[in-house]
Design a protein around this motif. Structure first.
Motif, PDB file in Angstrom:
ATOM      1  N   ASN A 158       0.828  -1.204   0.000  1.00  0.00           N
ATOM      2  CA  ASN A 158       0.000   0.000   0.000  1.00  0.00           C
ATOM      3  C   ASN A 158       0.864   1.257   0.000  1.00  0.00           C
TER       4      ASN A 158
ATOM      5  N   THR B 181      -0.591   3.722  -5.132  1.00  0.00           N
ATOM      6  CA  THR B 181      -1.759   3.189  -5.840  1.00  0.00           C
ATOM      7  C   THR B 181      -1.754   3.730  -7.258  1.00  0.00           C
TER       8      THR B 181
ATOM      9  N   THR C 171      -8.513  -2.600  -6.437  1.00  0.00           N
ATOM     10  CA  THR C 171      -8.828  -1.422  -5.630  1.00  0.00           C
ATOM     11  C   THR C 171      -8.306  -1.637  -4.207  1.00  0.00           C
ATOM     12  N   PRO C 172      -7.500  -0.710  -3.709  1.00  0.00           N
ATOM     13  CA  PRO C 172      -6.910  -0.905  -2.382  1.00  0.00           C
ATOM     14  C   PRO C 172      -7.977  -0.912  -1.286  1.00  0.00           C
ATOM     15  N   SER C 173      -7.789  -1.816  -0.340  1.00  0.00           N
ATOM     16  CA  SER C 173      -8.735  -1.889   0.776  1.00  0.00           C
ATOM     17  C   SER C 173      -8.412  -0.853   1.840  1.00  0.00           C
ATOM     18  N   ASN C 174      -7.148  -0.401   1.850  1.00  0.00           N
ATOM     19  CA  ASN C 174      -6.736   0.598   2.826  1.00  0.00           C
ATOM     20  C   ASN C 174      -6.808   1.999   2.217  1.00  0.00           C
TER      21      ASN C 174
END
Length: 588
Positions: A236, A239, A249-252
């Motif tokens: 992370n 992005t 799609t980043p979860s964070n």
């Protein structure tokens, strides 16, 4: 149809399911890949599918490439070196990557490299598979020091195949606090050492060099970049939206956002992403598209790089001036024409890049940017430079290191404040329009002389309409710290103090001083690497032909370059419509 550079059998099978199964129109699908297994999967139907194998490097070429990439490796390691390159299956990427690893670990002994070979190549067979190349990249990445790991991950910001400016990268490293002063070295010098280590490790490949021999731009191998992007996504760290890579799609929360060009609208979307913690935003591509400014927290953005983005408006500039902790701002090659006075709110700004824009005047508030290190202006395409503010600075800009692309005229009251910029290392004046003997004329010469005594290293002056550069010969002391000097325009003679510049590395002079005595003046400079004679004035302004003809007459129509000098010179260039005959005198 051409499908280029498929890396795995699974990827090919996914693509094949979407292709027509019956070929009734005589069409063809051409697939390229680096891996034999993928090629085999693409040619499963006898009589209809064909494989053309491109030969890998021979043993002799592999060995030569490995040794060349290591450069001056100790002879006692020759045996283990051969053990390594033999396992690389003739793949240039694997060979140079392993060579970079060995070159950056000169103290490692033979038994260490034997263990490395056994861990990386357990099958001891060639050619390498994708898994084998990934193991090599994993090992090389894990071998990096922590600071270099961070700097290498930062490469994922840039699109596949792009040519990247070294200075753009290193300035951003500094702004992101990945690089700082260390052991007596400035942040810029530390960034230079980090960059050189990435080159030596073959993570990046130099493409262009400047006239001083240093790397100007570079590229990242596609496979290495994909690995870095994948690693960056896992952590992370950055992005990537759009571009070549299809990332989940980043979860964070997104911390650094790179928005790249993409053929699909979906690929450009930030929908579903939490952008409230974005600290760095980079937009690539010249197309007019929206950026999600409304989703950002202006109070935490530190890096904003909009180079080449055509969607910039005055409203965006007002929003940008609310980014109170912004350190790096690039508006290069945008259509911005004015910098608002509100920019004074950006008290942490370190780099302001407005090259190739329509900005013509720096606002009065420019002098309030106390942390600014690099001010980059000028539009070489339109020959438009930045005018200094019309008022003096109340307090000196002590942090400023680079002031480039400025214009000075009689109304530039801020010239009186130039001598306060004692930290300046580069001053580039692209346009002068001042009266000889006037107050501005005297102030500028006094300021330049003082700055040279304070450590100015690069001085560039293009003087096409004044007589300022001819007055530099009267400076009381030579600018002893100068390593780069450019004096172009209506120049009658070079300053005599040039012969005392023992650290001078790069010299550019107007072609109007192209005479034998000029070569005699500079021939003993011990470090002179690049010598350029240039003509920047327009023909309508003055008759360059007459001046060159006069130079010919003064030298019997021939310029003689004396023998025995220029011990370090590697590059001699001429940029002019007409050059007299040159002769190189031989040694006795």
């Amino acid at each position: 149809m051409l499908i280029d550079d498929i890396w795995s059998v699974e990827t090919w099978e996914t693509i094949r399911n979407w292709l027509p199964h019956d070929n009734t129109n005589g069409s063809r699908v051409i697939v390229t890949t680096r891996f034999q297994a993928v090629g085999a999967a693409c040619s499963e139907r006898d009589g209809t599918d064909y494989v053309h194998t491109v030969n890998v490097l021979s043993d002799a070429d592999s060995k030569s490439l490995f040794r060349q990439s290591i450069s001056e490796s100790p002879s006692r390691k020759e045996e283990v070196h051969e053990e390594i390159w033999k396992y690389c299956g003739g793949l240039p990427l694997a060979i140079v990557t392993m060579a970079g690893l060995v070159a950056c670990n000169p103290k490692k002994k033979s038994d260490h490299w034997s263990k490395v070979c056994k861990s990386l190549f357990p099958e001891q067979v060639a050619p390498l598979t994708l898994e084998g190349v990934t193991r090599i990249l994993d090992y090389c990445y894990n071998d990096l020091p922590a600071d270099l790991k961070t700097c290498s991950l930062y490469l994922s910001i840039f699109p596949k195949g792009s040519k990247i400016s070294k200075k753009r990268l290193t300035r951003r490293w500094i702004s992101e606090c990945f690089v700082s002063e260390k052991e007596g070295l400035s942040a810029e010098e530390v960034a230079e050492t980090y960059f050189n280590q990435l080159v030596r490790r073959k993570i990046i490949r130099p493409v262009d060099h400047s006239s001083n021999g240093k790397v100007k731009s570079f590229k990242v191998n596609d496979m290495i970049l994909e690995y870095i992007v994948s690693k960056s996504s896992e952590e992370n760290f950055i992005t990537v939206v759009g571009g070549h890579w299809l990332m989940p799609t980043p979860s964070n929360k997104v911390r650094r956002l790179s928005m790249q060009s993409s053929g699909s609208k979906h690929g450009n979307s930030t929908k579903g992403m939490n952008l409230s913690q974005v600290r760095s935003l980079t937009a690539f591509g010249s197309q007019n598209r929206r950026l999600p400014f409304h989703s950002f927290n202006n109070g935490i953005i530190q890096v904003l790089d909009l180079e080449g983005w055509k969607g910039l408006t005055d409203k965006h500039l007002n929003d940008i001036c609310k980014m109170l902790v912004l350190k790096y701002l690039s508006l290069r090659r945008t259509e911005v024409s004015e910098i608002p006075s509100k920019i004074e709110k950006l008290q942490y700004l370190e780099t302001l890049d407005i090259r190739e824009t329509n900005v013509g005047v720096l606002p009065k508030a420019f002098g309030q940017l106390k942390q600014l290190r690099s001010m980059l202006g000028v539009n070489k395409n339109t020959k438009k430079a930045l005018k200094l503010p019309h008022e003096k600075n109340k307090e000196p800009m002590k942090a400023l290191r680079i002031l480039s692309g400025i214009e000075i005229d009689e109304e530039s009251s801020a010239v009186a404040s130039l001598h306060q910029l004692t930290g300046l290392r580069k001053l580039a004046i692209y346009k002068l329009n001042i009266r000889e003997g006037g107050q501005t004329f005297k102030q500028l010469r006094s300021s330049i002389e003082y700055l040279c005594s304070c450590g100015l290293q690069t001085l560039a002056i293009n003087d096409e309409s004044s007589n300022f550069i001819n007055s530099l010969d009267t400076m009381t002391t030579s600018p002893r710290y100068i390593i780069g000097l450019e004096l172009s325009g209506k120049m009658e003679r070079p300053p005599q103090w040039i012969k005392e510049l023992n650290n001078l590395y790069k010299l550019t002079l107007s072609v109007t001083v192209l005479r034998t005595d000029t070569f005699k003046l500079i021939q003993d400079l011990p470090k002179l690497f690049t010598l350029t004679f240039t003509l920047s004035a327009a023909k309508d302004d003055w008759d360059i032909v007459d001046i060159l003809e006069e130079n010919k007459q003064l030298t019997d129509r021939e310029i003689i370059i004396p023998p025995g000098g220029f011990k370090s010179l590697k590059l001699l260039r001429f940029f002019a419509t007409l050059v007299p005959r040159l002769s190189f005198a031989g040694e006795d």
